[in-house]
Design a protein around this motif. Structure first.
Motif, PDB file in Angstrom:
ATOM      1  N   ALA A  18       0.816  -1.209   0.000  1.00  0.00           N
ATOM      2  CA  ALA A  18       0.000   0.000   0.000  1.00  0.00           C
ATOM      3  C   ALA A  18       0.855   1.267   0.000  1.00  0.00           C
ATOM      4  O   ALA A  18       0.527   2.252  -0.663  1.00  0.00           O
ATOM      5  N   ALA A  19       1.990   1.246   0.736  1.00  0.00           N
ATOM      6  CA  ALA A  19       2.791   2.453   0.898  1.00  0.00           C
ATOM      7  C   ALA A  19       3.821   2.650  -0.205  1.00  0.00           C
ATOM      8  O   ALA A  19       4.059   3.781  -0.644  1.00  0.00           O
ATOM      9  N   VAL A  20       4.452   1.561  -0.642  1.00  0.00           N
ATOM     10  CA  VAL A  20       5.563   1.675  -1.594  1.00  0.00           C
ATOM     11  C   VAL A  20       5.241   1.037  -2.931  1.00  0.00           C
ATOM     12  O   VAL A  20       5.585   1.563  -3.984  1.00  0.00           O
ATOM     13  N   GLY A  21       4.570  -0.121  -2.883  1.00  0.00           N
ATOM     14  CA  GLY A  21       4.247  -0.813  -4.119  1.00  0.00           C
ATOM     15  C   GLY A  21       4.622  -2.283  -4.064  1.00  0.00           C
ATOM     16  O   GLY A  21       5.391  -2.723  -3.202  1.00  0.00           O
ATOM     17  N   VAL A  22       4.086  -3.046  -5.007  1.00  0.00           N
ATOM     18  CA  VAL A  22       4.309  -4.487  -5.032  1.00  0.00           C
ATOM     19  C   VAL A  22       5.784  -4.807  -5.246  1.00  0.00           C
ATOM     20  O   VAL A  22       6.327  -5.751  -4.661  1.00  0.00           O
ATOM     21  N   GLY A  23       6.471  -4.023  -6.063  1.00  0.00           N
ATOM     22  CA  GLY A  23       7.871  -4.287  -6.356  1.00  0.00           C
ATOM     23  C   GLY A  23       8.742  -4.305  -5.114  1.00  0.00           C
ATOM     24  O   GLY A  23       9.695  -5.091  -5.020  1.00  0.00           O
ATOM     25  N   ALA A  24       8.436  -3.453  -4.134  1.00  0.00           N
ATOM     26  CA  ALA A  24       9.218  -3.414  -2.894  1.00  0.00           C
ATOM     27  C   ALA A  24       9.059  -4.708  -2.108  1.00  0.00           C
ATOM     28  O   ALA A  24      10.021  -5.212  -1.507  1.00  0.00           O
TER      29      ALA A  24
END
Length: 534
Positions: free
Chosen positions: A176-182
């Motif tokens: 939610a905060a950074v993205g799926v890639g993180a």
């Protein structure tokens, strides 16, 4: 990485004693980080698929892609784990999964992900886990002393469930905060700790006077052992049917969570509370097992999980569902721990990785088939109605208890090689065969039928340990004489057959020999090859 099963009644005075072992302690800590990364990756993959497509079948296929390699590769993986160096095998599979996780991360950050590519990369990660899993479960007796093993297995179970409690919630926040890639990047880095510990582990060399089993022979021996072990077969049946229905929970939870809230945080919280409940369940499981029979505990846990699936279908409040997830996690721990504990207790050391592989084959095969089926049903009805069907089916599994009772695991499966070396002119080559073994019994005629009943029980032991054929025959000229014969593929396999006889088998042999009024005569014959002409 899948958890190693917890043990039954504790034998060690301190449950923390295995932590004194530096290799075990370091592996436990690094595996906790790796398992957290795995759960974060699972959250990210499921949520990413919901972003790429709204088709529930594709979303359910994430679970199928995770389970299918276990179905296809479990049996050969078990044989490999019993034949080859387990340290090197784990190092290789961890490196493979690290590479796949890097590709998954790069493709996601590049914005080039598609539903089919996500499924393919998820499949690649699961292939590494499937090849590693039987070996991973089998190395714990090599890491700690025998008296510390139950506590080590319990600690590993707590580690896995702690990761289940932390990983999904953390994954939801990161997505939610950074993205799926993180989330994918964290998973890739999490493999490095396990790789470093395994690289430093100096596994003692294993020596044996017998030649190493061939891949084909080892696989056949593992399948044969399960085939002629009624207790293991009943356990596999019970687990396959129950997992068929409970897999709906894992396959459709992402869709159900998204229908409640569009944020991945809700999905992460549901899994996080489920994992927290699993940790709490693991901490009280030993005490509960001492008070309840395995059958009673499994029935209670099954009924509770059935109610949790129905609640997920019918309720819409995240707060209430999170509370129910606590109970669901505890019941899931009870179910999985019972199955995992029992399958390990029913397998001797020489075939443990292969029996665990068969268990994984059945377990993950049921997951792969059922996840696809539940996704298909949800596509043609709706998710909540499908969960109602699955919840009712889970409850119906209670009807299996009186028909297929859980097996007795209070058996001593240590090797009991008590046979004398046969007198031979020349020691046969290990690959010579097949070998025909003849045992001649002289029996009291009045007890002939009782003898026949008992010796037919011996058939299961002979075939389980290596015999490809077996029979008992009466002498037409001497009524009190009976001949038992069985065939084994090679001389080496017959010698292994001696090592595979367990202390628990002594009672069957004792009953058979009690009817003999003379010492049993044993003969060995090797297939006579025609020598090539000069």
């Amino acid at each position: 990485m899948a958890p190693v099963a917890q043990s039954g009644a504790p034998r060690s005075p301190s449950p923390w004693r295995p932590l004194r072992n530096s290799i075990f302690r370091n592996l436990l800590v690094t595996n906790l980080i790796s398992d957290i990364g795995t759960f974060m990756q699972a959250i990210g993959a499921a949520w990413l698929m919901t972003s790429l497509t709204s088709n529930p079948l594709y979303i359910a296929l994430i679970q199928t892609a995770t389970a299918l390699p276990f179905f296809l590769l479990a049996l050969p993986a078990g044989s490999i784990g019993d034949i080859f160096d387990r340290r090197k095998l784990i190092f290789g599979t961890e490196t493979w999964m690290f590479g796949i996780a890097i590709v998954l991360t790069v493709v996601t950050f590049a914005g080039a992900m598609t539903p089919w590519l996500l499924l393919l990369l998820t499949l690649g990660l699961s292939i590494g886990d499937a090849v590693e899993s039987p070996t991973w479960r089998a190395i714990f007796p090599e890491l700690v002393n025998k008296e510390e093993l139950p506590a080590a297995l319990a600690l590993n179970g707590i580690e896995f469930n702690l990761a289940r409690a932390i990983g999904p919630g953390l994954g939801g926040f990161v997505v939610a905060a950074v993205g799926v890639g993180a989330a994918f990047a964290f998973n890739a880095l999490s493999f490095l700790g396990v790789i470093a510990v395994i690289a430093k582990w100096r596994r003692p060399a294993r020596t044996s006077s017998l030649p190493v089993e061939t891949f084909r022979g080892a696989t056949s021996a593992g399948i044969r052992y399960v085939r002629y072990s009624p207790g293991i077969r009943r356990l596999l049946l019970r687990s396959a049917v129950l997992i068929f229905f409970t897999s709906s929970f894992w396959a459709l939870l992402p869709v159900a969570a998204k229908s409640i809230s569009k944020s991945p945080i809700t999905y992460g919280f549901l899994l996080g509370f489920f994992g927290l409940g699993a940790v709490l369940g693991a901490m009280v499981l030993q005490r509960t097992r001492s008070r309840l029979s395995s059958e009673t505990l499994l029935s209670i846990a099954t009924a509770i999980f059935s109610a949790v699936i129905l609640s997920l279908a019918l309720l819409r409040s995240p707060a209430i569902l999170c509370s129910l997830m606590l109970i669901g996690g505890a019941s899931w721990t009870a179910i999985m721990s019972l199955f995992n504990i029992m399958v390990q207790e029913l397998a001797p050391d020489w075939v443990r990785a292969r029996v665990l592989a068969v268990y994984l084959f059945v377990f993950q095969g049921s997951v792969a088939v059922s996840s696809t089926l539940w996704g298909y049903v949800a596509l043609h009805t709706n998710v909540h109605l499908t969960l109602v069907y699955a919840g009712i089916g889970t409850g119906a599994c209670l009807l299996l208890a009186p028909l297929f009772k859980l097996p007795n695991t209070n058996l001593d499966l240590s090797s009991w090689n008590h046979w004398a070396q046969p007198a031979m002119i020349q020691e046969p080559a290990p690959d010579q065969g097949p070998v025909l073994v003849i045992l001649i019994y002289v029996i009291d005629p009045a007890k002939a039928q009782e003898f026949l009943v008992q010796i037919h029980k011996y058939e299961r032991v002979r075939r389980r340990d290596g015999a490809t054929s077996w029979g008992v025959f009466s002498d037409t000229e001497t009524p009190d004489t009976y001949l038992e014969s069985f065939k084994v593929d090679s001389w080496a396999e017959h010698e292994r057959q001696h090592d595979r006889f367990t202390v628990a088998d002594r009672e069957i042999e004792k009953q058979v020999l009690s009817y003999a009024i003379k010492p049993v005569e044993v003969k060995h014959y090797i297939y006579a090859q025609v020598s090539p002409r000069p």
